[in-house]
Design a protein around this motif. Structure first.
Motif, PDB file in Angstrom:
ATOM      1  N   LEU A   1       7.847 -10.003   6.072  1.00  0.00           N
ATOM      2  CA  LEU A   1       8.403  -9.017   6.998  1.00  0.00           C
ATOM      3  C   LEU A   1       9.844  -8.667   6.685  1.00  0.00           C
ATOM      4  O   LEU A   1      10.403  -7.756   7.304  1.00  0.00           O
ATOM      5  CB  LEU A   1       8.307  -9.547   8.436  1.00  0.00           C
ATOM      6  N   TYR A   2      10.434  -9.395   5.716  1.00  0.00           N
ATOM      7  CA  TYR A   2      11.861  -9.231   5.471  1.00  0.00           C
ATOM      8  C   TYR A   2      12.129  -8.859   4.024  1.00  0.00           C
ATOM      9  O   TYR A   2      11.686  -9.541   3.093  1.00  0.00           O
ATOM     10  CB  TYR A   2      12.612 -10.518   5.811  1.00  0.00           C
ATOM     11  N   ASP A   3      12.845  -7.775   3.855  1.00  0.00           N
ATOM     12  CA  ASP A   3      13.185  -7.251   2.534  1.00  0.00           C
ATOM     13  C   ASP A   3      14.680  -7.450   2.294  1.00  0.00           C
ATOM     14  O   ASP A   3      15.504  -7.016   3.099  1.00  0.00           O
ATOM     15  CB  ASP A   3      12.840  -5.760   2.497  1.00  0.00           C
TER      16      ASP A   3
ATOM     17  N   SER B   1       7.026  11.717   8.814  1.00  0.00           N
ATOM     18  CA  SER B   1       7.909  10.558   8.717  1.00  0.00           C
ATOM     19  C   SER B   1       7.155   9.384   8.109  1.00  0.00           C
ATOM     20  O   SER B   1       5.933   9.399   7.994  1.00  0.00           O
ATOM     21  CB  SER B   1       8.445  10.161  10.098  1.00  0.00           C
ATOM     22  N   ASP B   2       7.924   8.379   7.741  1.00  0.00           N
ATOM     23  CA  ASP B   2       7.342   7.133   7.251  1.00  0.00           C
ATOM     24  C   ASP B   2       8.288   5.998   7.622  1.00  0.00           C
ATOM     25  O   ASP B   2       9.514   6.175   7.649  1.00  0.00           O
ATOM     26  CB  ASP B   2       7.149   7.181   5.740  1.00  0.00           C
ATOM     27  N   GLY B   3       7.730   4.837   7.922  1.00  0.00           N
ATOM     28  CA  GLY B   3       8.529   3.660   8.237  1.00  0.00           C
ATOM     29  C   GLY B   3       7.844   2.417   7.716  1.00  0.00           C
ATOM     30  O   GLY B   3       6.633   2.250   7.920  1.00  0.00           O
ATOM     31  N   ARG B   4       8.571   1.551   7.045  1.00  0.00           N
ATOM     32  CA  ARG B   4       7.991   0.346   6.437  1.00  0.00           C
ATOM     33  C   ARG B   4       8.931  -0.842   6.566  1.00  0.00           C
ATOM     34  O   ARG B   4      10.144  -0.687   6.719  1.00  0.00           O
ATOM     35  CB  ARG B   4       7.725   0.583   4.950  1.00  0.00           C
ATOM     36  N   ALA B   5       8.347  -2.029   6.446  1.00  0.00           N
ATOM     37  CA  ALA B   5       9.153  -3.243   6.411  1.00  0.00           C
ATOM     38  C   ALA B   5       9.888  -3.358   5.087  1.00  0.00           C
ATOM     39  O   ALA B   5      11.047  -3.798   5.050  1.00  0.00           O
ATOM     40  CB  ALA B   5       8.271  -4.475   6.635  1.00  0.00           C
ATOM     41  N   PHE B   6       9.232  -2.995   4.006  1.00  0.00           N
ATOM     42  CA  PHE B   6       9.830  -3.082   2.676  1.00  0.00           C
ATOM     43  C   PHE B   6      10.215  -1.691   2.193  1.00  0.00           C
ATOM     44  O   PHE B   6       9.403  -0.761   2.191  1.00  0.00           O
ATOM     45  CB  PHE B   6       8.872  -3.743   1.683  1.00  0.00           C
ATOM     46  N   ASP B   7      11.452  -1.566   1.774  1.00  0.00           N
ATOM     47  CA  ASP B   7      11.990  -0.277   1.386  1.00  0.00           C
ATOM     48  C   ASP B   7      11.182   0.373   0.273  1.00  0.00           C
ATOM     49  O   ASP B   7      10.951   1.591   0.279  1.00  0.00           O
ATOM     50  CB  ASP B   7      13.449  -0.459   0.957  1.00  0.00           C
ATOM     51  N   ALA B   8      10.727  -0.409  -0.681  1.00  0.00           N
ATOM     52  CA  ALA B   8      10.000   0.141  -1.826  1.00  0.00           C
ATOM     53  C   ALA B   8       8.636   0.700  -1.443  1.00  0.00           C
ATOM     54  O   ALA B   8       8.032   1.450  -2.224  1.00  0.00           O
ATOM     55  CB  ALA B   8       9.831  -0.935  -2.903  1.00  0.00           C
ATOM     56  N   ASP B   9       8.126   0.355  -0.257  1.00  0.00           N
ATOM     57  CA  ASP B   9       6.821   0.845   0.171  1.00  0.00           C
ATOM     58  C   ASP B   9       6.870   2.255   0.751  1.00  0.00           C
ATOM     59  O   ASP B   9       5.825   2.867   0.997  1.00  0.00           O
ATOM     60  CB  ASP B   9       6.213  -0.096   1.218  1.00  0.00           C
TER      61      ASP B   9
ATOM     62  N   LEU C   1       0.136  -9.028   6.173  1.00  0.00           N
ATOM     63  CA  LEU C   1       1.367  -9.038   5.390  1.00  0.00           C
ATOM     64  C   LEU C   1       2.048  -7.677   5.467  1.00  0.00           C
ATOM     65  O   LEU C   1       1.413  -6.636   5.290  1.00  0.00           O
ATOM     66  CB  LEU C   1       1.072  -9.386   3.938  1.00  0.00           C
ATOM     67  N   ARG C   2       3.342  -7.705   5.775  1.00  0.00           N
ATOM     68  CA  ARG C   2       4.175  -6.503   5.883  1.00  0.00           C
ATOM     69  C   ARG C   2       3.712  -5.581   7.002  1.00  0.00           C
ATOM     70  O   ARG C   2       4.052  -4.386   7.014  1.00  0.00           O
ATOM     71  CB  ARG C   2       4.246  -5.743   4.556  1.00  0.00           C
TER      72      ARG C   2
ATOM     73  N   ASP D   1      -5.021   5.271   8.781  1.00  0.00           N
ATOM     74  CA  ASP D   1      -3.636   5.124   8.344  1.00  0.00           C
ATOM     75  C   ASP D   1      -3.152   3.766   8.848  1.00  0.00           C
ATOM     76  O   ASP D   1      -2.977   3.564  10.043  1.00  0.00           O
ATOM     77  CB  ASP D   1      -2.775   6.247   8.927  1.00  0.00           C
ATOM     78  N   ARG D   2      -2.934   2.833   7.929  1.00  0.00           N
ATOM     79  CA  ARG D   2      -2.615   1.458   8.306  1.00  0.00           C
ATOM     80  C   ARG D   2      -1.105   1.173   8.302  1.00  0.00           C
ATOM     81  O   ARG D   2      -0.695   0.026   8.354  1.00  0.00           O
ATOM     82  CB  ARG D   2      -3.325   0.482   7.361  1.00  0.00           C
ATOM     83  N   ARG D   3      -0.264   2.194   8.272  1.00  0.00           N
ATOM     84  CA  ARG D   3       1.174   1.957   8.201  1.00  0.00           C
ATOM     85  C   ARG D   3       1.763   1.479   9.518  1.00  0.00           C
ATOM     86  O   ARG D   3       2.806   0.832   9.529  1.00  0.00           O
ATOM     87  CB  ARG D   3       1.899   3.244   7.802  1.00  0.00           C
ATOM     88  N   PHE D   4       1.140   1.807  10.621  1.00  0.00           N
ATOM     89  CA  PHE D   4       1.763   1.611  11.917  1.00  0.00           C
ATOM     90  C   PHE D   4       1.087   0.503  12.715  1.00  0.00           C
ATOM     91  O   PHE D   4       0.014   0.026  12.360  1.00  0.00           O
ATOM     92  CB  PHE D   4       1.762   2.936  12.692  1.00  0.00           C
ATOM     93  N   SER D   5       1.723   0.096  13.813  1.00  0.00           N
ATOM     94  CA  SER D   5       1.200  -1.030  14.587  1.00  0.00           C
ATOM     95  C   SER D   5      -0.108  -0.680  15.291  1.00  0.00           C
ATOM     96  O   SER D   5      -0.865  -1.578  15.666  1.00  0.00           O
ATOM     97  CB  SER D   5       2.238  -1.512  15.607  1.00  0.00           C
ATOM     98  N   ILE D   6      -0.364   0.604  15.523  1.00  0.00           N
ATOM     99  CA  ILE D   6      -1.696   1.050  15.933  1.00  0.00           C
ATOM    100  C   ILE D   6      -2.273   1.820  14.760  1.00  0.00           C
ATOM    101  O   ILE D   6      -1.768   2.881  14.385  1.00  0.00           O
ATOM    102  CB  ILE D   6      -1.661   1.924  17.194  1.00  0.00           C
ATOM    103  N   ALA D   7      -3.280   1.264  14.145  1.00  0.00           N
ATOM    104  CA  ALA D   7      -3.881   1.862  12.952  1.00  0.00           C
ATOM    105  C   ALA D   7      -5.267   2.380  13.295  1.00  0.00           C
ATOM    106  O   ALA D   7      -6.121   1.618  13.758  1.00  0.00           O
ATOM    107  CB  ALA D   7      -3.970   0.831  11.827  1.00  0.00           C
ATOM    108  N   CYS D   8      -5.466   3.661  13.083  1.00  0.00           N
ATOM    109  CA  CYS D   8      -6.795   4.212  13.360  1.00  0.00           C
ATOM    110  C   CYS D   8      -6.987   5.473  12.532  1.00  0.00           C
ATOM    111  O   CYS D   8      -6.023   6.078  12.052  1.00  0.00           O
ATOM    112  CB  CYS D   8      -6.978   4.507  14.849  1.00  0.00           C
TER     113      CYS D   8
END
Length: 448
Positions: free
Chosen positions: A117-119, A197-205, A289-290, A428-435
């Motif tokens: 979870l930490y980059d 928009s996009d938001g991730r735990a790891f910057d490279a993602d 993970l992530r 779309d699995r990027r967010f805490s609610i994925a559907c």
């Protein structure tokens, strides 16, 4: 970005507060502390519009005196004695709460797994500005885009620690990076706006800023020259993935233990009963993970395991903390969540498993209907399930998009809507609610 205390040092400081609370006469106590830093840059018309940086720290002490409990918060631990004294004094005059207590020791997490979870990547303000400018430029380069509504980029980190007087001590760190862009197409009263928009735990993602800007521009242009449609009943509506998440969010709210205990949920009598179409499954998995909602333990230190909340359409669990579980005659399932002085229950990574048809195949299957790309307003009654929200999107004819539409109101009842859901395959699995996108049939569309 400036440095800050890591989770191990926070845990040590938190432990000292618990020790003081016990020595001062508290029967039990726990302390949650978070500390973080963040920075963001916004741009408009090729110029930096706003730059923000923040550092925050918060301590929340909860003490128990018999069946009484009180919580106090502060942004510093410079005067622990005064903090503890105030908390115990408040607990002594608080009403009796027969359900409040620390989590049972056998339910506590025994280790803190690394969920990535930490980059460690450092992102400078200059780099954030470059990303925002690149996203805006990409949006403006789309044919039909008339101007920018702005773009932004952000980056941050936070450390958490929890210590309880019953022996739990743990902490972890999270990081986040995000990019967003908003574009306007058309002129005057014919203007249409959209975003991406996009938001991730790891910057490279992260998606490239150019891709985010391009998608924002293309979405805005697609909405030009919308029409109104006639009012109709029994209509088929497809909610695109990022809006379908709001439907699953309503379901999550309805199966929260707090809503059930307070009888403010339209699903409060549905445990063990069919609430979705047979074959549909919804899971809650804190160990991804992530994952945007991942956590190695919950707000009480309880181990959080993967749960199948809805299996083959049948409701299997509420989201529960220790107190909510006891109030409902059940046990916590590791979904306790802290927000300031309050402790409730909420999902982690909530996932509706996808179907086997693409969004295009769902459109072909219904022939005529509405593809929703924007929802407006908050017209949802969580006690009755009544649903009424403004919407815009695209009208479907002969299984294909025919023209953009606006000024539509979608009306129905969530109980019926849940039983009429068909998920697509585009999750779309990027967010805490994925559907995925979700087809709901039998809705009323109020138009002209």
């Amino acid at each position: 970005m400036s440095s800050y205390i890591d989770s191990s040092e926070l845990t040590e400081r938190t432990s000292r507060i618990v020790e003081v609370a016990k020595k001062a006469g508290a029967d039990a106590a726990d302390v949650v502390v978070s500390e973080g830093v963040s920075q963001s840059i916004s741009v408009r018309d090729g110029q930096r519009e706003n730059a923000q940086a923040s550092e925050n720290r918060g301590f929340s002490l909860r003490v128990f005196s018999g069946n009484r409990v009180a919580s106090v918060s502060t942004n510093t631990d410079d005067d622990i004695d005064a903090l503890v004294e105030r908390a115990i004094a408040m607990a002594n005059v608080s009403p009796v709460d027969p359900y409040a207590s620390l989590a049972d020791t056998e339910r506590l997490a025994r280790d803190v797994p690394d969920l990535e979870l930490y980059d460690e990547t450092e992102v400078s303000p200059e780099k954030l500005a470059e990303r925002a400018l690149a996203a805006e430029a990409a949006a403006l380069s789309v044919d039909g885009v008339s101007k920018s509504s702005g773009a932004g980029a952000a980056n941050g980190r936070v450390s958490f620690a929890l210590v309880t007087s019953d022996g739990f001590s743990g902490g972890y760190r999270r990081s986040f990076s995000s990019i967003s862009a908003s574009a306007v197409a058309g002129e005057g009263t014919a203007m249409q706006r959209d975003h991406d928009s996009d938001g991730r735990a790891f910057d490279a993602d992260l998606f490239a800023p150019e891709e985010i800007g391009r998608r924002a521009g293309e979405r805005a242009v697609r909405r030009l020259a919308p029409r109104q449609i006639d009012t109709r009943h029994g209509a088929a509506v497809i909610f695109e993935s990022r809006l379908a998440a709001s439907l699953i969010g309503h379901l999550a709210s309805a199966i929260s233990g707090s809503a059930v205990a307070r009888k403010t949920s339209f699903l409060r009598d549905k445990m063990g009963k069919q609430i979705l179409t047979s074959g549909l499954n919804i899971t809650d998995d804190p160990g991804i993970l992530r994952g945007a909602g991942s956590q190695p333990f919950d707000g009480e230190g309880v181990k959080s395991d993967r749960l199948t909340m809805v299996e083959d359409g049948v409701l299997q669990h509420w989201f529960l903390s220790t107190a909510l579980g006891r109030e409902l005659g059940l046990e916590t399932n590791g979904r306790g969540s802290r927000a300031g002085n309050s402790l409730s229950a909420s999902p982690t990574n909530l996932i509706m498993e996808p179907g086997d048809k693409s969004q295009e195949e769902l459109m072909a299957g219904i022939g005529t209907g509405l593809l929703v790309t924007e929802l407006i307003g908050q017209g949802v009654n969580m006690i009755t399930g009544e649903y009424s929200r403004g919407a815009s999107g695209f009208w479907i004819e002969n299984g294909e998009i025919a023209f953009p539409v606006s000024q539509v109101t979608i009306a129905g009842n969530l109980k019926d809507m849940f039983m009429a859901m068909t998920p697509a395959s585009d999750i779309d699995r990027r967010f805490s609610i994925a559907c995925p996108s979700i087809l709901v049939e039998g809705l009323t569309l109020a138009g002209r």
